[in-house]
Design a protein around this motif. Sequence first.
Motif, PDB file in Angstrom:
ATOM      1  N   GLN A   1       0.811  -1.215   0.000  1.00 44.74           N
ATOM      2  CA  GLN A   1       0.000   0.000   0.000  1.00 44.74           C
ATOM      3  C   GLN A   1       0.845   1.266   0.000  1.00 44.74           C
ATOM      4  O   GLN A   1       0.445   2.289  -0.569  1.00 44.74           O
ATOM      5  CB  GLN A   1      -0.954  -0.012   1.199  1.00 44.74           C
ATOM      6  CG  GLN A   1      -1.983  -1.132   1.168  1.00 44.74           C
ATOM      7  CD  GLN A   1      -2.875  -1.090  -0.055  1.00 44.74           C
ATOM      8  OE1 GLN A   1      -3.335  -0.021  -0.461  1.00 44.74           O
ATOM      9  NE2 GLN A   1      -3.115  -2.242  -0.661  1.00 44.74           N
ATOM     10  N   ALA A   2       2.027   1.217   0.625  1.00 46.66           N
ATOM     11  CA  ALA A   2       2.903   2.399   0.618  1.00 46.66           C
ATOM     12  C   ALA A   2       3.343   2.718  -0.806  1.00 46.66           C
ATOM     13  O   ALA A   2       3.372   3.891  -1.215  1.00 46.66           O
ATOM     14  CB  ALA A   2       4.116   2.161   1.520  1.00 46.66           C
ATOM     15  N   GLN A   3       3.653   1.677  -1.576  1.00 44.89           N
ATOM     16  CA  GLN A   3       4.052   1.908  -2.966  1.00 44.89           C
ATOM     17  C   GLN A   3       2.867   2.381  -3.808  1.00 44.89           C
ATOM     18  O   GLN A   3       3.036   3.215  -4.709  1.00 44.89           O
ATOM     19  CB  GLN A   3       4.649   0.629  -3.561  1.00 44.89           C
ATOM     20  CG  GLN A   3       6.023   0.299  -3.005  1.00 44.89           C
ATOM     21  CD  GLN A   3       6.673  -0.882  -3.701  1.00 44.89           C
ATOM     22  OE1 GLN A   3       6.003  -1.672  -4.374  1.00 44.89           O
ATOM     23  NE2 GLN A   3       7.973  -1.018  -3.541  1.00 44.89           N
ATOM     24  N   ILE A   4       1.686   1.869  -3.526  1.00 39.90           N
ATOM     25  CA  ILE A   4       0.490   2.347  -4.235  1.00 39.90           C
ATOM     26  C   ILE A   4       0.284   3.834  -3.981  1.00 39.90           C
ATOM     27  O   ILE A   4      -0.026   4.601  -4.903  1.00 39.90           O
ATOM     28  CB  ILE A   4      -0.750   1.535  -3.804  1.00 39.90           C
ATOM     29  CG1 ILE A   4      -0.644   0.099  -4.340  1.00 39.90           C
ATOM     30  CG2 ILE A   4      -2.040   2.201  -4.293  1.00 39.90           C
ATOM     31  CD1 ILE A   4      -1.725  -0.825  -3.842  1.00 39.90           C
ATOM     32  N   ASP A   5       0.487   4.269  -2.744  1.00 42.66           N
ATOM     33  CA  ASP A   5       0.343   5.689  -2.415  1.00 42.66           C
ATOM     34  C   ASP A   5       1.374   6.531  -3.157  1.00 42.66           C
ATOM     35  O   ASP A   5       1.057   7.615  -3.671  1.00 42.66           O
ATOM     36  CB  ASP A   5       0.481   5.906  -0.907  1.00 42.66           C
ATOM     37  CG  ASP A   5      -0.690   5.346  -0.119  1.00 42.66           C
ATOM     38  OD1 ASP A   5      -1.749   5.091  -0.727  1.00 42.66           O
ATOM     39  OD2 ASP A   5      -0.550   5.165   1.103  1.00 42.66           O
ATOM     40  N   VAL A   6       2.609   6.052  -3.213  1.00 42.04           N
ATOM     41  CA  VAL A   6       3.659   6.782  -3.934  1.00 42.04           C
ATOM     42  C   VAL A   6       3.300   6.881  -5.417  1.00 42.04           C
ATOM     43  O   VAL A   6       3.384   7.956  -6.028  1.00 42.04           O
ATOM     44  CB  VAL A   6       5.029   6.101  -3.757  1.00 42.04           C
ATOM     45  CG1 VAL A   6       6.060   6.683  -4.732  1.00 42.04           C
ATOM     46  CG2 VAL A   6       5.532   6.265  -2.332  1.00 42.04           C
ATOM     47  N   SER A   7       2.892   5.762  -6.010  1.00 43.39           N
ATOM     48  CA  SER A   7       2.527   5.760  -7.424  1.00 43.39           C
ATOM     49  C   SER A   7       1.360   6.702  -7.691  1.00 43.39           C
ATOM     50  O   SER A   7       1.364   7.461  -8.669  1.00 43.39           O
ATOM     51  CB  SER A   7       2.179   4.341  -7.882  1.00 43.39           C
ATOM     52  OG  SER A   7       3.329   3.534  -7.956  1.00 43.39           O
ATOM     53  N   THR A   8       0.355   6.671  -6.824  1.00 43.95           N
ATOM     54  CA  THR A   8      -0.804   7.556  -6.987  1.00 43.95           C
ATOM     55  C   THR A   8      -0.374   9.015  -6.952  1.00 43.95           C
ATOM     56  O   THR A   8      -0.773   9.825  -7.806  1.00 43.95           O
ATOM     57  CB  THR A   8      -1.837   7.289  -5.872  1.00 43.95           C
ATOM     58  OG1 THR A   8      -2.255   5.919  -5.937  1.00 43.95           O
ATOM     59  CG2 THR A   8      -3.050   8.190  -6.029  1.00 43.95           C
ATOM     60  N   ASN A   9       0.454   9.378  -5.978  1.00 41.33           N
ATOM     61  CA  ASN A   9       0.918  10.762  -5.863  1.00 41.33           C
ATOM     62  C   ASN A   9       1.720  11.189  -7.092  1.00 41.33           C
ATOM     63  O   ASN A   9       1.574  12.316  -7.585  1.00 41.33           O
ATOM     64  CB  ASN A   9       1.777  10.928  -4.603  1.00 41.33           C
ATOM     65  CG  ASN A   9       0.972  10.857  -3.331  1.00 41.33           C
ATOM     66  OD1 ASN A   9      -0.233  11.089  -3.331  1.00 41.33           O
ATOM     67  ND2 ASN A   9       1.620  10.513  -2.238  1.00 41.33           N
ATOM     68  N   ARG A  10       2.536  10.287  -7.601  1.00 41.35           N
ATOM     69  CA  ARG A  10       3.371  10.649  -8.745  1.00 41.35           C
ATOM     70  C   ARG A  10       2.577  10.721 -10.052  1.00 41.35           C
ATOM     71  O   ARG A  10       2.893  11.514 -10.948  1.00 41.35           O
ATOM     72  CB  ARG A  10       4.553   9.682  -8.863  1.00 41.35           C
ATOM     73  CG  ARG A  10       5.516   9.842  -7.680  1.00 41.35           C
ATOM     74  CD  ARG A  10       6.817   9.113  -7.878  1.00 41.35           C
ATOM     75  NE  ARG A  10       7.596   9.692  -8.973  1.00 41.35           N
ATOM     76  CZ  ARG A  10       8.755   9.215  -9.387  1.00 41.35           C
ATOM     77  NH1 ARG A  10       9.264   8.137  -8.803  1.00 41.35           N
ATOM     78  NH2 ARG A  10       9.405   9.787 -10.382  1.00 41.35           N
ATOM     79  N   ILE A  11       1.532   9.923 -10.162  1.00 39.02           N
ATOM     80  CA  ILE A  11       0.637  10.052 -11.321  1.00 39.02           C
ATOM     81  C   ILE A  11      -0.037  11.417 -11.306  1.00 39.02           C
ATOM     82  O   ILE A  11      -0.082  12.119 -12.324  1.00 39.02           O
ATOM     83  CB  ILE A  11      -0.411   8.921 -11.324  1.00 39.02           C
ATOM     84  CG1 ILE A  11       0.262   7.572 -11.581  1.00 39.02           C
ATOM     85  CG2 ILE A  11      -1.491   9.190 -12.379  1.00 39.02           C
ATOM     86  CD1 ILE A  11      -0.594   6.378 -11.217  1.00 39.02           C
ATOM     87  N   ILE A  12      -0.572  11.806 -10.149  1.00 38.72           N
ATOM     88  CA  ILE A  12      -1.216  13.119 -10.036  1.00 38.72           C
ATOM     89  C   ILE A  12      -0.215  14.237 -10.304  1.00 38.72           C
ATOM     90  O   ILE A  12      -0.526  15.230 -10.980  1.00 38.72           O
ATOM     91  CB  ILE A  12      -1.861  13.282  -8.642  1.00 38.72           C
ATOM     92  CG1 ILE A  12      -3.007  12.281  -8.466  1.00 38.72           C
ATOM     93  CG2 ILE A  12      -2.357  14.711  -8.434  1.00 38.72           C
ATOM     94  CD1 ILE A  12      -4.142  12.443  -9.474  1.00 38.72           C
ATOM     95  N   LYS A  13       1.008  14.086  -9.793  1.00 33.70           N
ATOM     96  CA  LYS A  13       2.053  15.083 -10.028  1.00 33.70           C
ATOM     97  C   LYS A  13       2.363  15.193 -11.517  1.00 33.70           C
ATOM     98  O   LYS A  13       2.587  16.292 -12.049  1.00 33.70           O
ATOM     99  CB  LYS A  13       3.317  14.697  -9.260  1.00 33.70           C
ATOM    100  CG  LYS A  13       4.382  15.787  -9.228  1.00 33.70           C
ATOM    101  CD  LYS A  13       3.928  16.967  -8.396  1.00 33.70           C
ATOM    102  CE  LYS A  13       5.027  18.019  -8.286  1.00 33.70           C
ATOM    103  NZ  LYS A  13       4.594  19.185  -7.477  1.00 33.70           N
TER     104      LYS A  13
END
Length: 230
Positions: free
Chosen positions: A92-104
Amino acid sequence: MKHLWVILFLLPLFAQKPLKYSINLPEKTQSNMPVLFLMHGYGNNEKQFNKLIEELNNKYLIVSMRAPFNFMVIKNRWYEYSISDGDTLSNQAQIDVSTNRIIKTIEHIKEEYNIDEKKIFIGGFSQGAIMSYKLALLYPNKFEGIFIHSARLPVEYSVKESFNLYKNLNILIIHGSEDSGLSTKWAYQGKALFKKLGANTDYYEAKIGHEMNEETYSKIKQWLLVLVDN
């Protein structure tokens, strides 16, 4: 201990960086261009969608993103996962990072190009499509439409309290009837959820396995054309 502090310092910075991506401009650049963001499957990269991009005939600004976590040197993933006693466990930590970077990355493209913010589309294949589900549930107002190709709902997800936030969201779910990795039951669950939320949900089933082909590329193309022309 020193290394731990370095990791804790760098991780938030890593999570805020735009992803690596390839970009395809329309044949005729214009103001207020519709834009399509793409997310590849587990172990692949941004080139996975080259045939789809060709099918779309340069009618959109297309951004094909590369997942931030690599493994085996040349392979990429949005997050690690494992299967234990029949249950899928996701990082889940990696999912959060990926989500944030997609939005960025989306915000970065908004700054760099003159796009139509009412015509932002995103989609993916397999693990990239699971990320598409995640984004649709978290940010329904950011997107005109989202396509899901050969995927399941995220292991962990939440929905907005007000289902009204999903009523203008367009969802296309595509799945192979012969997919031995993810059976159609997973697609039916996604379809049922978004219909319950009030999203405009289309479902298309092709006689294929865990793959994309000319038939499904054509379906995505037709779906996009209708929404862009509205």
